[in-house]
Scaffold this active site. Structure first.
Site, mmCIF file in Angstrom:
data_model
loop_
_atom_site.group_PDB
_atom_site.id
_atom_site.type_symbol
_atom_site.label_atom_id
_atom_site.label_comp_id
_atom_site.label_asym_id
_atom_site.label_seq_id
_atom_site.Cartn_x
_atom_site.Cartn_y
_atom_site.Cartn_z
ATOM 1 N N GLU A 229 -6.128 4.180 -5.983
ATOM 2 C CA GLU A 229 -7.385 4.449 -5.293
ATOM 3 C C GLU A 229 -7.754 5.897 -5.572
ATOM 4 O O GLU A 229 -6.950 6.790 -5.275
ATOM 5 C CB GLU A 229 -7.269 4.230 -3.786
ATOM 6 C CG GLU A 229 -8.623 4.390 -3.093
ATOM 7 C CD GLU A 229 -8.541 4.877 -1.668
ATOM 8 O OE1 GLU A 229 -7.553 5.531 -1.306
ATOM 9 O OE2 GLU A 229 -9.473 4.592 -0.897
ATOM 10 N N HIS B 164 -11.154 -2.243 3.553
ATOM 11 C CA HIS B 164 -11.037 -1.865 4.965
ATOM 12 C C HIS B 164 -11.779 -0.567 5.284
ATOM 13 O O HIS B 164 -11.840 -0.150 6.442
ATOM 14 C CB HIS B 164 -9.547 -1.734 5.318
ATOM 15 C CG HIS B 164 -8.893 -0.656 4.549
ATOM 16 N ND1 HIS B 164 -8.656 -0.732 3.177
ATOM 17 C CD2 HIS B 164 -8.464 0.552 4.919
ATOM 18 C CE1 HIS B 164 -8.097 0.387 2.784
ATOM 19 N NE2 HIS B 164 -7.972 1.184 3.813
ATOM 20 N N ASP B 165 -12.310 0.079 4.219
ATOM 21 C CA ASP B 165 -13.069 1.330 4.430
ATOM 22 C C ASP B 165 -14.567 1.132 4.267
ATOM 23 O O ASP B 165 -15.334 2.078 4.494
ATOM 24 C CB ASP B 165 -12.645 2.385 3.396
ATOM 25 C CG ASP B 165 -11.240 2.872 3.575
ATOM 26 O OD1 ASP B 165 -10.623 3.284 2.574
ATOM 27 O OD2 ASP B 165 -10.741 2.842 4.721
ATOM 28 N N ASP C 181 0.860 -1.177 0.000
ATOM 29 C CA ASP C 181 0.000 0.000 0.000
ATOM 30 C C ASP C 181 0.901 1.233 0.000
ATOM 31 O O ASP C 181 1.719 1.408 0.910
ATOM 32 C CB ASP C 181 -0.899 -0.008 1.245
ATOM 33 C CG ASP C 181 -2.242 0.670 0.995
ATOM 34 O OD1 ASP C 181 -3.279 0.122 1.404
ATOM 35 O OD2 ASP C 181 -2.225 1.761 0.389
ATOM 36 N N ASP D 94 -2.747 4.863 -2.407
ATOM 37 C CA ASP D 94 -3.766 5.488 -1.570
ATOM 38 C C ASP D 94 -4.105 6.903 -2.054
ATOM 39 O O ASP D 94 -3.203 7.737 -2.194
ATOM 40 C CB ASP D 94 -3.200 5.570 -0.140
ATOM 41 C CG ASP D 94 -4.236 5.963 0.878
ATOM 42 O OD1 ASP D 94 -5.180 5.191 1.083
ATOM 43 O OD2 ASP D 94 -4.115 7.058 1.449
HETATM 44 O O1 TEU Z 1 -9.228 6.174 1.838
HETATM 45 C C1 TEU Z 1 -9.539 7.290 1.051
HETATM 46 C C2 TEU Z 1 -10.918 7.637 1.172
HETATM 47 O O2 TEU Z 1 -11.481 8.258 0.332
HETATM 48 C C3 TEU Z 1 -11.573 7.217 2.418
HETATM 49 O O3 TEU Z 1 -11.614 8.355 3.259
HETATM 50 C C4 TEU Z 1 -12.913 6.733 2.089
HETATM 51 O O4 TEU Z 1 -13.511 7.668 1.185
HETATM 52 C C5 TEU Z 1 -13.765 6.718 3.292
HETATM 53 O O5 TEU Z 1 -13.036 6.118 4.316
HETATM 54 C C6 TEU Z 1 -14.983 5.931 2.952
HETATM 55 O O6 TEU Z 1 -15.922 6.245 3.916
HETATM 56 C C7 TEU Z 1 -7.828 5.928 1.918
HETATM 57 C C8 TEU Z 1 -7.626 4.716 2.806
HETATM 58 O O7 TEU Z 1 -8.237 3.586 2.184
HETATM 59 C C9 TEU Z 1 -8.245 5.023 4.139
HETATM 60 O O8 TEU Z 1 -8.204 3.882 4.992
HETATM 61 C C10 TEU Z 1 -7.477 6.172 4.757
HETATM 62 O O9 TEU Z 1 -8.128 6.538 5.961
HETATM 63 C C11 TEU Z 1 -7.428 7.385 3.823
HETATM 64 O O10 TEU Z 1 -7.165 7.059 2.469
HETATM 65 C C12 TEU Z 1 -6.310 8.325 4.257
HETATM 66 O O11 TEU Z 1 -5.077 7.686 3.994
#
Ligand code: TEU
Length: 565
Positions: free
Chosen positions: A264, A337-338, A98, A206
């Site tokens: 992403e 994970h989000d 990542d 990311d």
């Molecule tokens: O997530 C980016 C992102 O857009 C997230 O904020 C997502 O939109 C949101 O969590 C959905 O509700 C990436 C990573 O995947 C996330 O875990 C990190 O918190 C974020 O970037 C900051 O690095």
């Protein structure tokens, strides 16, 4: 290996903190991952994507990196990493890291130097600005722009010492790197090459579409609640393609055919994704878009989830499939994970748990694109079932609770939104067996194991050919064995049907028809499949479904896959 080997590959995302603990501290680690490689090889996945394992203060569970060249002690050591990488390669799988380079941790030496003085040689590695004209440091409204951040609140934090503000689109402990500075880009590319030279097989990048900001920095359109929408001023900004093409030249060139790169990209459109993933432009192989996982967001966003509108969801999939049919490539995902667990979000994690988990898996995996399986998704893991704000760990969820309650949204409604949409739903430990902590740890897990692990676990599914895990394994096998899945064309069927998701794949005269009843009531899709043979269904091994469609109603959550040769 062809340059686009990833078109018939399946990627498995590991969130190391919650995958498998090996030393009893209640936090997953690298040796724990090594101990579970048999499961991943049994499943048949080709690539492992590890969420961040670098040194971090864990303000955002590792997406706040303090040293890109060090493994955080909670996960292990660089030796542990090298052992894991060797095992993964020995098993014929690949491993991608990542890459979090839109921002670092505020404890990264780069930021510590940058923040040490306005005259620091690294001051311009981050975004520093004086208070808004006419305001003193710390005044209300003194922030340089009115942008609202991803985790609620302003995207600016005040450094008392210098009286200047620094930008952080996410948590204040995640200061944004200034990609306008060529020294920053050079340092990032050097780090990326260091990992590739170590044997890593690519990167998940990311929020990589946020690295180019519109200059000069300025206010966004007003949002309800008094802040501004900065997103159009930092998403897919003016130099994003230039930066990614430079990254490709400096890092990926010469390694074609070996790597997988996925960006992403919150808010990315199909047209933009076509530019990012067109192989002729040498940027990234594929992107994670968000339209299908934003489809149920309500008036006040993600934590105001609405019932799924399947017709809208189908239109999104159809647009992305059609948009990248000729140039570019789709990633395919439900979970990560989000995101909350899809069987709880878009399926039925009670009466039709297994059927709905399998139906959702089938409609995703048999589309055109590279599927991503998030840890535990292959088991049909469900949301956590939290009911009190004290049970949550995720900074996004906790900030959202405070913000929504401050706007007088009733606590019951806020807690309902959290229980359905919090990122913690995806971060409970993987459920390996029915033992007290599901075989995840011998200690106390950092986040509690979901109670249904007593029956919902890998051990109970491994040898059950009707299990959710066995169904995922069959879908992955189908992608590996039949080129129609990776390379066939895509045509959405029944676009206006509110219950049934159906589509047709065509490859060299062979036709695959996927028909799924994504509802809890029977359906009678008007689809003729002629002499096609049934190659997959989710009614159980001992069941032979009725004749071809057009005549037989589909059970709730029933999916059938036909193939005409
Ligand atoms: O997530 C980016 C992102 O857009 C997230 O904020 C997502 O939109 C949101 O969590 C959905 O509700 C990436 C990573 O995947 C996330 O875990 C990190 O918190 C974020 O970037 C900051 O690095």
């Amino acid at each position: 290996m062809t340059n686009d080997w990833w078109k018939s590959a399946v990627v498995y995302q590991i969130y190391p903190r919650s995958f498998q603990d090996s030393d009893g501290d209640g936090i997953g680690d690298l040796q724990g991952i090594r101990s579970r490689l048999d499961h991943l090889q049994w499943l048949g996945v080709d690539v492992l994507w590890l969420s961040p394992i670098y040194a971090s203060p864990h303000a955002d569970n590792g997406y706040d990196i303090a040293d890109y060249h060090a493994i955080d002690p909670v996960f292990g050591t660089l030796d542990d990493f090298d052992e894991l990488l060797a095992d993964v390669h020995a098993r014929g799988m690949k491993l991608v890291m990542d890459l979090v380079v839109n921002h670092t941790s505020d404890e990264h030496p780069w930021f510590l130097e940058s923040a040490s003085s306005p005259r620091s040689p690294k001051r311009d590695w981050y975004w520093w600005r004086p208070p808004r004209e006419g305001f003193a440091p710390g005044d209300v409204g003194a922030e340089p722009t009115n942008w609202r951040g991803f985790f609620s609140g302003s995207t600016w934090a005040l450094d008392e010492e210098s009286g200047e503000y620094y930008m952080h689109l996410f948590h204040p402990k995640q200061p944004d790197l200034n990609w306008e500075n060529p020294e920053v880009r050079e340092a990032v590319y050097g780090m990326m090459n260091w990992w590739l030279d170590r044997g890593v097989d690519g990167f998940r990048m990311d929020v990589i579409n946020l690295i180019s900001k519109v200059l000069p920095l300025r206010d966004g359109e007003p949002l309800p609640g008094g802040m501004g929408n900065g997103f159009p001023l930092y998403a897919c900004g003016p130099r994003i393609h230039e930066f990614l093409q430079e990254m490709h030249r400096e890092v990926f060139a010469g390694r074609e055919g070996e790597l997988l790169t996925v960006g992403e990209m919150p808010g990315v459109t199909v047209d933009e994704a076509e530019l990012f993933t067109d192989p002729a432009r040498a940027e990234v192989d594929m992107v994670f878009q968000f339209e299908h996982v934003d489809v149920d967001h309500g008036t006040f966003g993600k934590f105001d989830p609405q019932p799924l509108d399947l017709v809208r969801l189908k239109a999104i999939f159809e647009r992305w499939q059609a948009g990248l049919a000729e140039r570019g490539w789709n990633s395919l995902y439900w979970d990560n994970h989000d995101q909350p667990r899809v069987v709880s979000r878009f399926g039925d994690d009670r009466e039709h748990w297994a059927m709905s988990a399998k139906a959702l898996a089938a409609v995703l995996h048999l589309m055109r694109g590279t599927p991503y399986v998030y840890q535990g998704e292959e088991l049909g893991m469900t949301n956590a079932g939290f009911s009190s704000v004290d049970e949550y760990h995720d900074i996004e969820s906790l900030n959202a609770y405070d913000e929504l309650r401050a706007h007088d949204i009733p606590e019951e409604r806020v807690l309902d939104g959290l229980s359905r949409m919090s990122r913690d739903n995806a971060r409970t430990p993987v459920q390996w067996d029915a033992s007290p902590h599901a075989g995840f740890t011998t200690g106390t897990p950092w986040l509690p194991v979901t109670r249904n692990h007593a029956w919902l676990n890998a051990a109970a599914q491994r040898d059950d050919r009707d299990s959710v895990a066995s169904f995922y394994r069959e879908l992955i096998r189908l992608r590996h064995d039949d080129p129609i899945v990776a390379h066939g064309t895509f045509e959405m069927l029944l676009p206006a049907d509110p219950q049934v998701l159906a589509y047709r794949r065509d490859h060299e005269g062979r036709v695959m028809t996927v028909v799924a009843n994504l509802s809890g009531v029977g359906a009678l899709p008007e689809i003729e499949t002629g002499t096609a043979r049934l190659v997959l269904h989710n009614l159980g091994a001992g069941v032979t479904p009725g004749p071809a469609l057009g005549m037989v109603p589909l059970e709730p959550w029933e999916v059938r896959v036909f193939l005409a040769e």
